[in-house]
Design a protein around this motif. Sequence first.
Motif, mmCIF file in Angstrom:
data_model
loop_
_atom_site.group_PDB
_atom_site.id
_atom_site.type_symbol
_atom_site.label_atom_id
_atom_site.label_comp_id
_atom_site.label_asym_id
_atom_site.label_seq_id
_atom_site.Cartn_x
_atom_site.Cartn_y
_atom_site.Cartn_z
ATOM 1 N N GLY A 41 1.105 -0.748 -0.081
ATOM 2 C CA GLY A 41 -0.145 0.102 0.342
ATOM 3 C C GLY A 41 1.515 1.402 -0.078
ATOM 4 N N ASP A 42 1.109 2.386 0.500
ATOM 5 C CA ASP A 42 1.320 3.386 0.815
ATOM 6 C C ASP A 42 2.834 3.329 1.215
ATOM 7 O OD1 ASP A 42 -1.172 4.914 0.931
ATOM 8 O OD2 ASP A 42 -1.496 5.713 2.414
ATOM 9 N N LEU A 43 2.794 1.739 2.388
ATOM 10 C CA LEU A 43 4.757 1.943 2.361
ATOM 11 C C LEU A 43 5.409 0.773 1.161
ATOM 12 C CD1 LEU A 43 4.130 1.316 6.746
ATOM 13 C CD2 LEU A 43 4.464 3.711 4.483
ATOM 14 N N ALA A 44 4.544 0.989 0.777
ATOM 15 C CA ALA A 44 5.143 -0.619 -0.970
ATOM 16 C C ALA A 44 7.038 0.214 -1.017
ATOM 17 C CB ALA A 44 4.349 0.293 -2.543
ATOM 18 N N GLY A 45 7.536 -0.697 -0.707
ATOM 19 C CA GLY A 45 8.957 -0.522 -0.973
ATOM 20 C C GLY A 45 9.620 -0.187 0.529
ATOM 21 N N VAL A 46 9.145 0.153 1.709
ATOM 22 C CA VAL A 46 9.552 -0.033 2.643
ATOM 23 C C VAL A 46 9.586 -1.730 3.344
ATOM 24 C CG1 VAL A 46 9.196 1.069 4.941
ATOM 25 C CG2 VAL A 46 9.147 2.178 2.885
ATOM 26 N N GLN A 47 10.652 -1.748 4.338
ATOM 27 C CA GLN A 47 10.791 -3.454 4.708
ATOM 28 C C GLN A 47 10.808 -2.686 5.940
ATOM 29 O OE1 GLN A 47 13.667 -4.746 1.609
ATOM 30 N NE2 GLN A 47 13.219 -6.534 2.779
ATOM 31 N N VAL A 48 10.470 -3.688 7.328
ATOM 32 C CA VAL A 48 10.238 -3.031 8.800
ATOM 33 C C VAL A 48 11.541 -4.305 9.229
ATOM 34 C CG1 VAL A 48 9.093 -2.770 11.051
ATOM 35 C CG2 VAL A 48 8.313 -1.710 8.490
ATOM 36 N N TYR A 49 12.280 -4.266 10.070
ATOM 37 C CA TYR A 49 12.660 -5.542 11.018
ATOM 38 C C TYR A 49 12.399 -4.925 12.121
ATOM 39 C CZ TYR A 49 16.560 -7.924 12.705
ATOM 40 O OH TYR A 49 17.168 -8.946 13.752
ATOM 41 N N LYS A 50 12.309 -6.320 12.915
ATOM 42 C CA LYS A 50 11.730 -6.369 14.766
ATOM 43 C C LYS A 50 13.258 -6.951 15.017
ATOM 44 C CE LYS A 50 6.535 -6.716 13.732
ATOM 45 N NZ LYS A 50 5.565 -7.109 13.934
ATOM 46 N N PHE A 51 13.034 -5.892 16.847
ATOM 47 C CA PHE A 51 14.330 -6.187 17.037
ATOM 48 C C PHE A 51 14.036 -5.930 18.529
ATOM 49 C CE2 PHE A 51 15.395 -2.638 15.638
ATOM 50 C CZ PHE A 51 16.379 -1.859 17.077
ATOM 51 N N LYS A 52 14.759 -6.990 19.374
ATOM 52 C CA LYS A 52 14.508 -6.102 21.164
ATOM 53 C C LYS A 52 15.018 -5.105 21.365
ATOM 54 C CE LYS A 52 11.872 -9.026 22.447
ATOM 55 N NZ LYS A 52 10.262 -8.676 22.566
ATOM 56 N N LEU A 59 11.147 -1.712 16.201
ATOM 57 C CA LEU A 59 10.572 -1.067 14.417
ATOM 58 C C LEU A 59 12.162 -0.320 13.573
ATOM 59 C CD1 LEU A 59 7.726 -1.571 16.053
ATOM 60 C CD2 LEU A 59 8.004 -2.291 13.088
ATOM 61 N N LEU A 60 12.932 -1.306 12.935
ATOM 62 C CA LEU A 60 13.335 -0.121 12.100
ATOM 63 C C LEU A 60 13.014 -0.708 10.486
ATOM 64 C CD1 LEU A 60 17.471 -0.401 12.951
ATOM 65 C CD2 LEU A 60 16.273 0.104 10.598
ATOM 66 N N ALA A 61 12.697 0.752 10.110
ATOM 67 C CA ALA A 61 12.429 0.818 9.157
ATOM 68 C C ALA A 61 13.339 1.197 8.169
ATOM 69 C CB ALA A 61 10.867 1.948 8.637
ATOM 70 N N TYR A 62 13.171 0.573 6.749
ATOM 71 C CA TYR A 62 14.308 0.773 5.978
ATOM 72 C C TYR A 62 14.102 0.355 4.340
ATOM 73 C CZ TYR A 62 15.136 -4.406 5.545
ATOM 74 O OH TYR A 62 14.756 -5.402 5.492
ATOM 75 N N GLU A 63 14.696 0.519 3.121
ATOM 76 C CA GLU A 63 14.576 0.639 1.985
ATOM 77 C C GLU A 63 15.714 0.230 1.138
ATOM 78 O OE1 GLU A 63 13.064 3.716 0.351
ATOM 79 O OE2 GLU A 63 10.994 3.569 0.307
ATOM 80 N N LEU A 73 18.077 4.325 6.102
ATOM 81 C CA LEU A 73 17.258 4.288 7.000
ATOM 82 C C LEU A 73 16.434 4.780 7.316
ATOM 83 C CD1 LEU A 73 20.876 3.100 9.244
ATOM 84 C CD2 LEU A 73 19.359 1.236 7.329
ATOM 85 N N LEU A 74 15.213 4.632 7.684
ATOM 86 C CA LEU A 74 14.199 5.245 7.347
ATOM 87 C C LEU A 74 13.484 5.487 9.062
ATOM 88 C CD1 LEU A 74 12.291 3.957 4.617
ATOM 89 C CD2 LEU A 74 13.680 5.965 4.493
ATOM 90 N N LYS A 75 13.148 5.064 9.723
ATOM 91 C CA LYS A 75 12.421 5.264 10.507
ATOM 92 C C LYS A 75 12.894 4.062 11.942
ATOM 93 C CE LYS A 75 8.300 6.424 13.198
ATOM 94 N NZ LYS A 75 8.917 7.832 13.677
ATOM 95 N N LEU A 76 13.174 4.300 13.198
ATOM 96 C CA LEU A 76 12.868 3.846 14.464
ATOM 97 C C LEU A 76 12.072 3.737 15.237
ATOM 98 C CD1 LEU A 76 15.249 1.728 15.889
ATOM 99 C CD2 LEU A 76 16.313 3.904 17.277
ATOM 100 N N GLY A 77 11.971 3.447 15.846
ATOM 101 C CA GLY A 77 10.613 3.590 16.785
ATOM 102 C C GLY A 77 9.554 2.417 17.358
ATOM 103 N N ARG A 78 8.837 2.291 18.383
ATOM 104 C CA ARG A 78 7.690 1.424 18.960
ATOM 105 C C ARG A 78 6.764 1.345 18.447
ATOM 106 N NH1 ARG A 78 12.069 0.220 21.666
ATOM 107 N NH2 ARG A 78 11.631 0.705 23.528
ATOM 108 N N ASP A 85 3.036 7.423 11.529
ATOM 109 C CA ASP A 85 4.453 8.299 11.391
ATOM 110 C C ASP A 85 5.206 8.333 10.084
ATOM 111 O OD1 ASP A 85 3.217 9.797 13.175
ATOM 112 O OD2 ASP A 85 4.708 8.838 14.505
ATOM 113 N N LEU A 86 4.952 6.716 9.474
ATOM 114 C CA LEU A 86 5.925 6.442 8.667
ATOM 115 C C LEU A 86 5.309 6.488 7.116
ATOM 116 C CD1 LEU A 86 8.265 5.278 7.668
ATOM 117 C CD2 LEU A 86 7.515 3.020 7.823
#
Length: 99
Positions: A41-52, A59-63, A73-78, A85-86
């Motif tokens: 959808g609106d975030l096509a092309g974005v990948q999100v990696y979950k980690f502790k 969550l860390l969003a990246y392309e 590296l796009l965004k880091l957050g809860r 917001d992304l």
Amino acid sequence: MLQTNEFAKAIKKLPMQQKKDVDKAVRTIAADPSIGKMKAGDLAGVQVYKFKLNRQEALLAYEHDAPNITLFLLKLGRHENFYRDLKPGDPQGSSDTED
């Protein structure tokens, strides 16, 4: 590796141990950029990696640009408001800075 101003500011505010956790996550992504979940959808092309991060899920969003193996590296957050917001048109800073 490129990062948004928002990502750089989020990292700058973290304590040293959490910076190490994020660095480990970034290295994991760099080693295998397909590890994150692809969004649609609106975030096509974005990948999100979950980690502790500090015993909580972060969550860390990246392309990534596969031919050049460049990470953006796009965004880091809860999770709360993370995806909202992304989305494109987000009023927060999104210009790139080199790492």
